[in-house]
Design a protein around this motif. Structure first.
Motif, PDB file in Angstrom:
ATOM      1  N   ASP A 107       0.800  -1.229   0.000  1.00 58.02           N
ATOM      2  CA  ASP A 107       0.000   0.000   0.000  1.00 58.02           C
ATOM      3  C   ASP A 107       0.830   1.275   0.000  1.00 58.02           C
ATOM      4  OD1 ASP A 107      -1.081  -0.324   3.496  1.00 58.02           O
ATOM      5  OD2 ASP A 107       0.893  -0.242   2.564  1.00 58.02           O
ATOM      6  N   VAL A 108       2.155   1.173   0.067  1.00 58.64           N
ATOM      7  CA  VAL A 108       2.972   2.381  -0.014  1.00 58.64           C
ATOM      8  C   VAL A 108       3.303   2.748  -1.457  1.00 58.64           C
ATOM      9  CG1 VAL A 108       3.985   1.824   2.220  1.00 58.64           C
ATOM     10  CG2 VAL A 108       5.250   1.289   0.124  1.00 58.64           C
ATOM     11  N   TYR A 109       2.972   1.857  -2.381  1.00 59.73           N
ATOM     12  CA  TYR A 109       3.294   2.096  -3.785  1.00 59.73           C
ATOM     13  C   TYR A 109       2.087   2.692  -4.506  1.00 59.73           C
ATOM     14  CZ  TYR A 109       7.387  -0.670  -2.694  1.00 59.73           C
ATOM     15  OH  TYR A 109       8.552  -1.124  -2.125  1.00 59.73           O
ATOM     16  N   ASP A 110       2.386   3.626  -5.403  1.00 53.10           N
ATOM     17  CA  ASP A 110       1.323   4.404  -6.048  1.00 53.10           C
ATOM     18  C   ASP A 110       0.910   3.885  -7.416  1.00 53.10           C
ATOM     19  OD1 ASP A 110       3.259   7.073  -4.794  1.00 53.10           O
ATOM     20  OD2 ASP A 110       1.353   6.384  -3.931  1.00 53.10           O
ATOM     21  N   TYR A 111       1.838   3.294  -8.130  1.00 49.26           N
ATOM     22  CA  TYR A 111       1.587   2.909  -9.512  1.00 49.26           C
ATOM     23  C   TYR A 111       1.854   1.421  -9.701  1.00 49.26           C
ATOM     24  CZ  TYR A 111       2.265   7.949  -9.794  1.00 49.26           C
ATOM     25  OH  TYR A 111       2.189   9.291  -9.569  1.00 49.26           O
ATOM     26  N   TRP A 112       1.002   0.777 -10.506  1.00 43.34           N
ATOM     27  CA  TRP A 112       1.108  -0.664 -10.731  1.00 43.34           C
ATOM     28  C   TRP A 112       0.964  -0.985 -12.211  1.00 43.34           C
ATOM     29  CZ3 TRP A 112       1.916  -4.270  -6.821  1.00 43.34           C
ATOM     30  CH2 TRP A 112       1.855  -3.772  -5.510  1.00 43.34           C
ATOM     31  N   GLY A 113       1.730  -1.992 -12.646  1.00 46.10           N
ATOM     32  CA  GLY A 113       1.563  -2.496 -13.989  1.00 46.10           C
ATOM     33  C   GLY A 113       0.443  -3.519 -14.030  1.00 46.10           C
ATOM     34  N   GLN A 114       0.217  -4.073 -15.220  1.00 44.37           N
ATOM     35  CA  GLN A 114      -0.858  -5.049 -15.411  1.00 44.37           C
ATOM     36  C   GLN A 114      -0.426  -6.462 -15.056  1.00 44.37           C
ATOM     37  OE1 GLN A 114      -4.147  -4.304 -16.234  1.00 44.37           O
ATOM     38  NE2 GLN A 114      -3.312  -2.296 -15.679  1.00 44.37           N
ATOM     39  N   GLY A 115       0.860  -6.686 -14.947  1.00 46.17           N
ATOM     40  CA  GLY A 115       1.357  -7.999 -14.556  1.00 46.17           C
ATOM     41  C   GLY A 115       1.798  -8.850 -15.735  1.00 46.17           C
ATOM     42  N   THR A 116       2.692  -9.790 -15.455  1.00 45.02           N
ATOM     43  CA  THR A 116       3.141 -10.749 -16.455  1.00 45.02           C
ATOM     44  C   THR A 116       3.166 -12.130 -15.791  1.00 45.02           C
ATOM     45  OG1 THR A 116       4.870 -11.282 -18.072  1.00 45.02           O
ATOM     46  CG2 THR A 116       5.612 -10.385 -15.970  1.00 45.02           C
ATOM     47  N   GLN A 117       2.672 -13.124 -16.499  1.00 46.18           N
ATOM     48  CA  GLN A 117       2.534 -14.468 -15.934  1.00 46.18           C
ATOM     49  C   GLN A 117       3.860 -15.221 -16.009  1.00 46.18           C
ATOM     50  OE1 GLN A 117      -0.327 -16.172 -14.572  1.00 46.18           O
ATOM     51  NE2 GLN A 117       1.252 -17.681 -14.013  1.00 46.18           N
ATOM     52  N   VAL A 118       4.232 -15.803 -14.896  1.00 53.86           N
ATOM     53  CA  VAL A 118       5.386 -16.702 -14.833  1.00 53.86           C
ATOM     54  C   VAL A 118       4.867 -18.059 -14.374  1.00 53.86           C
ATOM     55  CG1 VAL A 118       7.542 -17.238 -13.654  1.00 53.86           C
ATOM     56  CG2 VAL A 118       7.052 -14.885 -14.371  1.00 53.86           C
ATOM     57  N   THR A 119       5.155 -19.081 -15.169  1.00 52.20           N
ATOM     58  CA  THR A 119       4.728 -20.436 -14.835  1.00 52.20           C
ATOM     59  C   THR A 119       5.946 -21.346 -14.812  1.00 52.20           C
ATOM     60  OG1 THR A 119       2.570 -20.092 -15.882  1.00 52.20           O
ATOM     61  CG2 THR A 119       3.255 -22.367 -15.469  1.00 52.20           C
ATOM     62  N   VAL A 120       6.152 -22.009 -13.689  1.00 43.43           N
ATOM     63  CA  VAL A 120       7.284 -22.919 -13.538  1.00 43.43           C
ATOM     64  C   VAL A 120       6.724 -24.335 -13.472  1.00 43.43           C
ATOM     65  CG1 VAL A 120       9.328 -23.513 -12.218  1.00 43.43           C
ATOM     66  CG2 VAL A 120       8.524 -21.139 -12.275  1.00 43.43           C
ATOM     67  N   SER A 121       7.078 -25.125 -14.459  1.00 40.39           N
ATOM     68  CA  SER A 121       6.559 -26.485 -14.520  1.00 40.39           C
ATOM     69  C   SER A 121       7.504 -27.448 -13.810  1.00 40.39           C
ATOM     70  CB  SER A 121       6.381 -26.909 -15.976  1.00 40.39           C
ATOM     71  OG  SER A 121       7.626 -26.895 -16.645  1.00 40.39           O
ATOM     72  N   SER A 122       6.908 -28.454 -13.185  1.00 41.29           N
ATOM     73  CA  SER A 122       7.717 -29.423 -12.431  1.00 41.29           C
ATOM     74  C   SER A 122       8.130 -30.592 -13.312  1.00 41.29           C
ATOM     75  CB  SER A 122       6.936 -29.920 -11.228  1.00 41.29           C
ATOM     76  OG  SER A 122       5.726 -30.485 -11.642  1.00 41.29           O
TER      77      SER A 122
END
Length: 122
Positions: A107-122
């Motif tokens: 909550d101290v951060y003002d700006y956010w990106g939309q996100g990028t998916q990271v998937t690690v397969s076992s």
């Protein structure tokens, strides 16, 4: 106003590596803190790493310490997250954020990106 765009996510096998980038526009990044957070399905958003505007203050979550490296290039207005020795539990949407002081609290951060998916397969 700061506009943040993440890139570099994808699918990787356990033990692999990825490099995330966060490109900023709208204002210079040279005076603001930046950070990475992540959110796995069904879980709350959690802190990953933060870096001050000068790069002199860096903090990591215990879960990624020694495996992830945060960095920034204020000339290119870009922040990076080099991730190595990836584990299935690192699977999440990774968000770039900016503003405030180096903190593990979202909550101290003002700006956010939309996100990028990271998937690690076992």
């Amino acid at each position: 106003q700061v506009h943040l765009v993440e890139s570099g996510g994808g699918v990787v096998q356990t033990g692999g590596a990825l490099r995330l980038s966060c490109a900023a526009s709208g204002r210079t990044l040279s005076s603001i803190t930046m950070a990475w957070f992540r959110q796995a399905p069904g879980k709350e958003r959690e802190f990953v790493a933060t870096i001050s505007w000068s790069g002199n203050t860096i903090r990591y979550a215990d879960s990624v310490k020694g495996r992830f490296t945060i960095s920034r290039d204020n000339v290119k207005n870009t922040m990076y997250l080099q991730m190595s020795s990836l584990k299935p539990e690192d699977t999440a949407v990774y968000y770039c954020t900016a503003g405030g002081l180096p903190s593990k609290m979202s909550d101290v951060y003002d700006y956010w990106g939309q996100g990028t998916q990271v998937t690690v397969s076992s």
